[in-house]
Design an enzyme around this catalytic site. Structure first.
Site, PDB file in Angstrom:
ATOM      1  N   GLY A  11     -36.252  -0.176  21.298  1.00 33.43           N
ATOM      2  CA  GLY A  11     -35.248   0.134  20.274  1.00 33.43           C
ATOM      3  C   GLY A  11     -34.000   0.744  20.884  1.00 33.43           C
ATOM      4  N   ALA A  12     -33.506   0.114  21.953  1.00 30.03           N
ATOM      5  CA  ALA A  12     -32.416   0.733  22.732  1.00 30.03           C
ATOM      6  C   ALA A  12     -31.035   0.169  22.403  1.00 30.03           C
ATOM      7  CB  ALA A  12     -32.700   0.595  24.221  1.00 30.03           C
ATOM      8  N   SER A  36     -35.035  -5.648  18.604  1.00 36.70           N
ATOM      9  CA  SER A  36     -35.705  -6.692  17.811  1.00 36.70           C
ATOM     10  C   SER A  36     -34.685  -7.465  16.985  1.00 36.70           C
ATOM     11  CB  SER A  36     -36.804  -6.106  16.930  1.00 36.70           C
ATOM     12  OG  SER A  36     -36.291  -5.187  15.997  1.00 36.70           O
ATOM     13  N   ASN A  89     -39.456   4.451  21.734  1.00 37.40           N
ATOM     14  CA  ASN A  89     -38.518   5.077  20.795  1.00 37.40           C
ATOM     15  C   ASN A  89     -38.416   4.325  19.470  1.00 37.40           C
ATOM     16  OD1 ASN A  89     -35.739   6.411  20.018  1.00 37.40           O
ATOM     17  ND2 ASN A  89     -35.359   4.206  20.132  1.00 37.40           N
ATOM     18  N   SER A 141     -41.685  12.989  15.830  1.00 39.85           N
ATOM     19  CA  SER A 141     -40.779  13.522  14.806  1.00 39.85           C
ATOM     20  C   SER A 141     -41.298  14.885  14.360  1.00 39.85           C
ATOM     21  CB  SER A 141     -40.759  12.573  13.608  1.00 39.85           C
ATOM     22  OG  SER A 141     -40.297  13.238  12.462  1.00 39.85           O
ATOM     23  N   TYR A 154     -44.861   7.690   7.587  1.00 40.45           N
ATOM     24  CA  TYR A 154     -44.113   8.103   8.782  1.00 40.45           C
ATOM     25  C   TYR A 154     -44.769   9.307   9.455  1.00 40.45           C
ATOM     26  CZ  TYR A 154     -39.827   9.296  11.419  1.00 40.45           C
ATOM     27  OH  TYR A 154     -38.905   9.579  12.397  1.00 40.45           O
ATOM     28  N   ALA A 156     -47.859  10.251   9.271  1.00 37.03           N
ATOM     29  CA  ALA A 156     -49.150   9.854   9.849  1.00 37.03           C
ATOM     30  C   ALA A 156     -48.934   9.126  11.173  1.00 37.03           C
ATOM     31  CB  ALA A 156     -49.910   8.961   8.869  1.00 37.03           C
TER      32      ALA A 156
END
Ligand code: NAP
Length: 247
Positions: A11-12, A36, A89, A141, A154, A156
């Site tokens: 996810g860069a 993606s 990430n 997070s 999220y 979990a």
């Protein structure tokens, strides 16, 4: 320390991942810039890195898909060499109250934020153990640490990330591989830009540092975890949140 650090950052193309990719490249890593959907932005990240004299290439893969992750690692090792740095990430949010949450919203978040770590680490850990040096950094997070209403999926997934990190750290710690997590607080990216203004300002008012975080605030910590200075830091969760979760 290896002759060459080869990093995969998932996810860069945007947000926190983008800042981490650029920072790792500045510090000498060859970087695979995973995306993606954000092909254009990912190519811009590669241009930024190469213009500054670094080595990078963009690689498309949906990290929630094990086969695409396998193909990505094959492509990266062919192009840059054996991977010895992994920054997981990539993440999505599909917030909703439990009674209204769709199964697809649960599955998307669990697969993108948690299963992706399993898929990527499984591919990355072999060359790391072989080279007796490796760095795995997972982005969790504060909701993985303390939860937040409307984010069961999220929270979990991110709590699962922290458990995974600690378990894998115990497995590989004696072989020169470190596994740690970063838990960012409120960071200004596309993910938080969609929140209503009143929610944003309420959250920012609760931050001891008195401001929202920037992707660069997280990138500096990620680069430290990847460095040799962090060789003895193992299985930790570093909260980068301006003091929100201080004890
Ligand atoms: P963002 O701006 O929304 O960016 C999300 C990134 O994840 C994009 O680069 C996106 O790439 C990638 N991604 C999403 N689904 C993917 C998939 N299936 N395969 C590959 N990549 C995928 O988010 P951000 O704020 O930078 O967040 C980055 C990470 O930090 C996430 O894990 C998030 O949960 C975590 N985090 C953020 C905050 C915050 O306040 N911003 C706080 C705590 C934790 P494409 O556009 O190419 O799909």
């Amino acid at each position: 320390m290896p002759d060459k650090k080869v990093a995969v950052v998932t996810g860069a193309g945007r947000g926190i991942g983008r800042a981490i990719a650029v920072e790792l490249a500045k510090r000498g890593c060859a970087v695979a810039v995973n995306y993606s959907r954000s092909e254009g932005p990912a190519n811009e990240v590669v241009e930024e890195i190469t213009a500054a004299g670094g080595e990078a290439f963009a690689v498309k893969a949906d990290v929630s898909n094990a086969e695409e992750v396998k193909a990505m690692f094959k492509a990266v090792s062919e192009k840059l060499g054996p991977v010895n740095v992994l920054v997981c990430n990539a993440g999505v949010t599909r917030d909703n109250l439990l009674m209204r949450m769709k199964d697809a919203d649960w599955d998307d978040v669990i697969k993108t934020d948690l299963s992706s770590l399993y898929y990527c680490a499984k591919e990355a850990v072999r060359p790391m153990l072989k080279g007796r040096w490796g760095r795995i950094v997972a982005v969790s997070s504060i909701n993985g640490l303390r939860g937040s209403a409307g984010q069961c999926n999220y929270a979990a997934a991110k709590a699962g990330v922290i458990g995974f990190v600690k378990s894998l750290a115990r497995e590989v710690a004696s072989r020169g591989v470190t596994v740690n997590a970063i838990a960012p607080g409120f960071i200004e990216t596309d993910m938080t830009a969609v929140l209503p203004e009143d929610v944003k300002s309420q959250f920012i008012a609760s931050i001891p540092a008195g401001r929202a975080g920037t992707p660069q605030d997280v990138a500096g910590v990620a680069a430290f975890l990847v460095s040799d200075d962090a060789a003895y830091l193992q299985g930790q969760v570093i909260a980068v949140d301006g003091g929100v979760t201080m004890q």
